[in-house]
Design a protein around this motif. Structure first.
Motif, PDB file in Angstrom:
ATOM      1  N   MET A   1       0.849  -1.187   0.000  1.00 53.89           N
ATOM      2  CA  MET A   1       0.000   0.000   0.000  1.00 53.89           C
ATOM      3  C   MET A   1       0.885   1.237   0.000  1.00 53.89           C
ATOM      4  O   MET A   1       1.956   1.252   0.608  1.00 53.89           O
ATOM      5  N   GLU A   2       0.406   2.276  -0.665  1.00 53.57           N
ATOM      6  CA  GLU A   2       1.091   3.559  -0.682  1.00 53.57           C
ATOM      7  C   GLU A   2       0.205   4.608  -0.019  1.00 53.57           C
ATOM      8  O   GLU A   2      -0.991   4.691  -0.326  1.00 53.57           O
ATOM      9  N   ILE A   3       0.761   5.381   0.897  1.00 54.11           N
ATOM     10  CA  ILE A   3       0.013   6.425   1.596  1.00 54.11           C
ATOM     11  C   ILE A   3       0.016   7.684   0.732  1.00 54.11           C
ATOM     12  O   ILE A   3       1.060   8.326   0.567  1.00 54.11           O
ATOM     13  N   LEU A   4      -1.140   8.040   0.182  1.00 51.93           N
ATOM     14  CA  LEU A   4      -1.254   9.242  -0.639  1.00 51.93           C
ATOM     15  C   LEU A   4      -1.552  10.463   0.220  1.00 51.93           C
ATOM     16  O   LEU A   4      -1.155  11.584  -0.118  1.00 51.93           O
ATOM     17  N   ASN A   5      -2.266  10.265   1.318  1.00 48.09           N
ATOM     18  CA  ASN A   5      -2.539  11.327   2.288  1.00 48.09           C
ATOM     19  C   ASN A   5      -2.636  10.667   3.649  1.00 48.09           C
ATOM     20  O   ASN A   5      -3.403   9.730   3.836  1.00 48.09           O
ATOM     21  N   LYS A   6      -1.853  11.157   4.598  1.00 50.83           N
ATOM     22  CA  LYS A   6      -1.711  10.463   5.883  1.00 50.83           C
ATOM     23  C   LYS A   6      -2.902  10.609   6.810  1.00 50.83           C
ATOM     24  O   LYS A   6      -3.003   9.895   7.813  1.00 50.83           O
ATOM     25  N   GLY A   7      -3.845  11.533   6.494  1.00 43.55           N
ATOM     26  CA  GLY A   7      -4.930  11.775   7.429  1.00 43.55           C
ATOM     27  C   GLY A   7      -4.428  12.540   8.651  1.00 43.55           C
ATOM     28  O   GLY A   7      -3.312  13.052   8.674  1.00 43.55           O
ATOM     29  N   LEU A   8      -5.271  12.606   9.676  1.00 41.39           N
ATOM     30  CA  LEU A   8      -4.898  13.349  10.879  1.00 41.39           C
ATOM     31  C   LEU A   8      -3.796  12.632  11.660  1.00 41.39           C
ATOM     32  O   LEU A   8      -2.758  13.193  11.979  1.00 41.39           O
ATOM     33  N   LEU A   9      -4.027  11.373  11.987  1.00 43.63           N
ATOM     34  CA  LEU A   9      -3.045  10.555  12.695  1.00 43.63           C
ATOM     35  C   LEU A   9      -3.341   9.096  12.373  1.00 43.63           C
ATOM     36  O   LEU A   9      -4.351   8.549  12.811  1.00 43.63           O
ATOM     37  N   THR A  10      -2.459   8.478  11.596  1.00 44.62           N
ATOM     38  CA  THR A  10      -2.615   7.082  11.199  1.00 44.62           C
ATOM     39  C   THR A  10      -1.376   6.341  11.656  1.00 44.62           C
ATOM     40  O   THR A  10      -0.260   6.666  11.242  1.00 44.62           O
ATOM     41  N   LEU A  11      -1.575   5.352  12.522  1.00 43.08           N
ATOM     42  CA  LEU A  11      -0.452   4.712  13.201  1.00 43.08           C
ATOM     43  C   LEU A  11      -0.469   3.201  12.976  1.00 43.08           C
ATOM     44  O   LEU A  11      -1.485   2.553  13.231  1.00 43.08           O
ATOM     45  N   PRO A  12       0.652   2.618  12.506  1.00 41.93           N
ATOM     46  CA  PRO A  12       0.713   1.147  12.460  1.00 41.93           C
ATOM     47  C   PRO A  12       0.788   0.594  13.881  1.00 41.93           C
ATOM     48  O   PRO A  12       1.594   1.053  14.696  1.00 41.93           O
ATOM     49  N   VAL A  13      -0.054  -0.388  14.172  1.00 38.65           N
ATOM     50  CA  VAL A  13      -0.073  -0.998  15.506  1.00 38.65           C
ATOM     51  C   VAL A  13      -0.154  -2.508  15.363  1.00 38.65           C
ATOM     52  O   VAL A  13      -0.657  -3.033  14.371  1.00 38.65           O
ATOM     53  N   CYS A  14       0.369  -3.210  16.349  1.00 34.27           N
ATOM     54  CA  CYS A  14       0.192  -4.658  16.423  1.00 34.27           C
ATOM     55  C   CYS A  14      -0.178  -5.006  17.852  1.00 34.27           C
ATOM     56  O   CYS A  14      -0.382  -4.120  18.681  1.00 34.27           O
ATOM     57  N   ALA A  15      -0.283  -6.276  18.150  1.00 33.10           N
ATOM     58  CA  ALA A  15      -0.733  -6.689  19.480  1.00 33.10           C
ATOM     59  C   ALA A  15       0.180  -6.121  20.565  1.00 33.10           C
ATOM     60  O   ALA A  15       1.380  -5.906  20.342  1.00 33.10           O
ATOM     61  N   ALA A  16      -0.398  -5.858  21.734  1.00 39.10           N
ATOM     62  CA  ALA A  16       0.393  -5.372  22.860  1.00 39.10           C
ATOM     63  C   ALA A  16       1.532  -6.344  23.154  1.00 39.10           C
ATOM     64  O   ALA A  16       1.362  -7.562  23.094  1.00 39.10           O
ATOM     65  N   ARG A  17       2.688  -5.789  23.458  1.00 36.92           N
ATOM     66  CA  ARG A  17       3.873  -6.600  23.739  1.00 36.92           C
ATOM     67  C   ARG A  17       4.152  -6.559  25.243  1.00 36.92           C
ATOM     68  O   ARG A  17       4.236  -5.481  25.828  1.00 36.92           O
ATOM     69  N   HIS A  18       4.301  -7.724  25.828  1.00 36.15           N
ATOM     70  CA  HIS A  18       4.481  -7.811  27.280  1.00 36.15           C
ATOM     71  C   HIS A  18       5.923  -8.189  27.621  1.00 36.15           C
ATOM     72  O   HIS A  18       6.649  -8.735  26.799  1.00 36.15           O
ATOM     73  N   GLY A  19       6.323  -7.896  28.862  1.00 31.52           N
ATOM     74  CA  GLY A  19       7.617  -8.327  29.359  1.00 31.52           C
ATOM     75  C   GLY A  19       8.724  -7.317  29.217  1.00 31.52           C
ATOM     76  O   GLY A  19       9.861  -7.587  29.618  1.00 31.52           O
ATOM     77  N   ARG A  20       8.422  -6.135  28.647  1.00 31.90           N
ATOM     78  CA  ARG A  20       9.465  -5.119  28.492  1.00 31.90           C
ATOM     79  C   ARG A  20       9.263  -3.929  29.431  1.00 31.90           C
ATOM     80  O   ARG A  20      10.007  -2.957  29.374  1.00 31.90           O
ATOM     81  N   GLU A  21       8.236  -4.016  30.267  1.00 33.03           N
ATOM     82  CA  GLU A  21       7.949  -2.887  31.162  1.00 33.03           C
ATOM     83  C   GLU A  21       9.128  -2.601  32.099  1.00 33.03           C
ATOM     84  O   GLU A  21       9.379  -1.443  32.447  1.00 33.03           O
ATOM     85  N   ARG A  22       9.859  -3.633  32.485  1.00 32.17           N
ATOM     86  CA  ARG A  22      10.998  -3.442  33.395  1.00 32.17           C
ATOM     87  C   ARG A  22      12.069  -2.546  32.767  1.00 32.17           C
ATOM     88  O   ARG A  22      12.883  -1.952  33.473  1.00 32.17           O
ATOM     89  N   SER A  23      12.060  -2.462  31.428  1.00 33.94           N
ATOM     90  CA  SER A  23      13.007  -1.603  30.713  1.00 33.94           C
ATOM     91  C   SER A  23      12.404  -0.253  30.364  1.00 33.94           C
ATOM     92  O   SER A  23      13.004   0.514  29.610  1.00 33.94           O
ATOM     93  N   GLY A  24      11.207   0.007  30.881  1.00 34.30           N
ATOM     94  CA  GLY A  24      10.564   1.287  30.621  1.00 34.30           C
ATOM     95  C   GLY A  24       9.794   1.341  29.323  1.00 34.30           C
ATOM     96  O   GLY A  24       9.399   2.426  28.885  1.00 34.30           O
ATOM     97  N   VAL A  25       9.558   0.185  28.681  1.00 40.30           N
ATOM     98  CA  VAL A  25       8.843   0.148  27.404  1.00 40.30           C
ATOM     99  C   VAL A  25       7.403  -0.278  27.653  1.00 40.30           C
ATOM    100  O   VAL A  25       7.165  -1.378  28.167  1.00 40.30           O
TER     101      VAL A  25
END
Length: 299
Positions: A1-25
């Motif tokens: 896919m090619e983004i011709l207009n980004k819109g207001l805020l369009t963000l790629p997201v995937c499932a929540a990732r666990h186990g990195r909170e200890r590193s501040g993520v």
């Protein structure tokens, strides 16, 4: 896919990732995980595949190859432009785009976020992704055989201008006076424009602290759904990109089943927090998951 207009805020997201909170993520992931899950299932993907989170206004996207896709969440009035024609794109349904088709739309008619999933899922989405920009090209994994599906009904909730958000007691409920707890549970709070993916800030009556308390604590772990009370007595609801530690007392925790609805609130919306027992919160989540598992059928 090619983004011709980004819109207001369009963000790629995937499932929540666990186990990195200890590193501040933080866990990250979609603000409305239920709508994102449904979009992926309609597109033939696993529930945690990477998709696009669309905030308030639809981007314009050109498909560079034939792909099945699905839109869920707030209704964005999407259309496919093909050979000089505009083909309406229904929400909550698998649609087949041909190479060269342009997907576009307008401002969301309901809710605050929509989700676009493509067959194969988006590739190369980093742990902390950045919003797409006009001109970006996005790759997807191997496409699955086209299988048209639809939502029999939509289990997602779009609360409109006023909502009841259910909560269970927070770990620091004892830091507040009885009057403060009553204020929190009986007052309407307004969604502030100073909110973001880290947290939703609310404006309204200040919550009174107990004797010798001012809302400050030794910083400790924070999770999505926690409601902190600032030193000014105002609530902040932690969301997908929450900071992993916080130094404000946590008065309550939004039940997991209501976090998708909270993600669909718009600035200016008014919210009443309603206390429910933990057992009820658990049953509501189980019911929501059963509904998500049974609401998709062949088209």
């Amino acid at each position: 896919m090619e983004i011709l207009n980004k819109g207001l805020l369009t963000l790629p997201v995937c499932a929540a990732r666990h186990g990195r909170e200890r590193s501040g993520v933080p866990q990250g992931g979609p603000m409305d995980p239920l709508s994102c899950l449904l979009a992926n299932r309609l597109a033939g993907n696993s529930g945690g595949a990477a998709a696009l989170e669309i905030c308030l206004s639809m981007p314009t996207i050109r498909f560079l190859e034939q792909r099945a896709f699905a839109l869920t969440g707030g209704d964005c009035g999407a259309v496919l432009q093909r050979d000089g024609q505009e083909i309406p794109v229904p929400m909550g349904q698998t649609v087949l785009a041909k190479a060269g088709d342009i997907l576009t739309g307008g401002m969301l008619r309901s809710g605050f976020r929509a989700y676009l999933a493509v067959s194969g899922g988006l590739l190369g989405i980093p742990l902390r992704s950045s919003p797409v920009r006009t001109g970006d090209r996005l790759a997807a994994g191997p496409s699955q055989p086209y299988r048209p599906l639809r939502l029999l009904h939509n289990p997602a909730v779009f609360p409109g201008n006023q909502a009841v958000i259910r909560v269970t007691p927070g770990v620091h409920a004892g830091h507040f006076s009885r009057a403060g707890l009553d204020t929190f549970c009986r007052s309407l709070y307004t969604y502030s424009t100073r909110s973001d993916r880290m947290g939703i800030r609310f404006e309204g009556p200040a919550v009174e602290f107990g004797p010798g308390r001012d809302g400050n604590i030794i910083s400790e772990g924070v999770l999505p759904g926690d409601i902190q009370i600032t030193s000014a007595g105002l609530p902040i609801l932690m969301m997908a990109d929450f900071q992993t530690v916080g130094g404000y007392a946590k008065i309550a925790h939004v039940i997991t089943a209501d976090l998708p609805a909270a993600a669909q609130l718009r600035p200016g919306s008014r919210v009443l927090f309603k206390a429910v027992p933990v057992r009820e919160a658990q049953e509501l989540l189980r019911a929501q998951r059963r509904e998500a598992d049974s609401c998709i059928a062949p088209l």
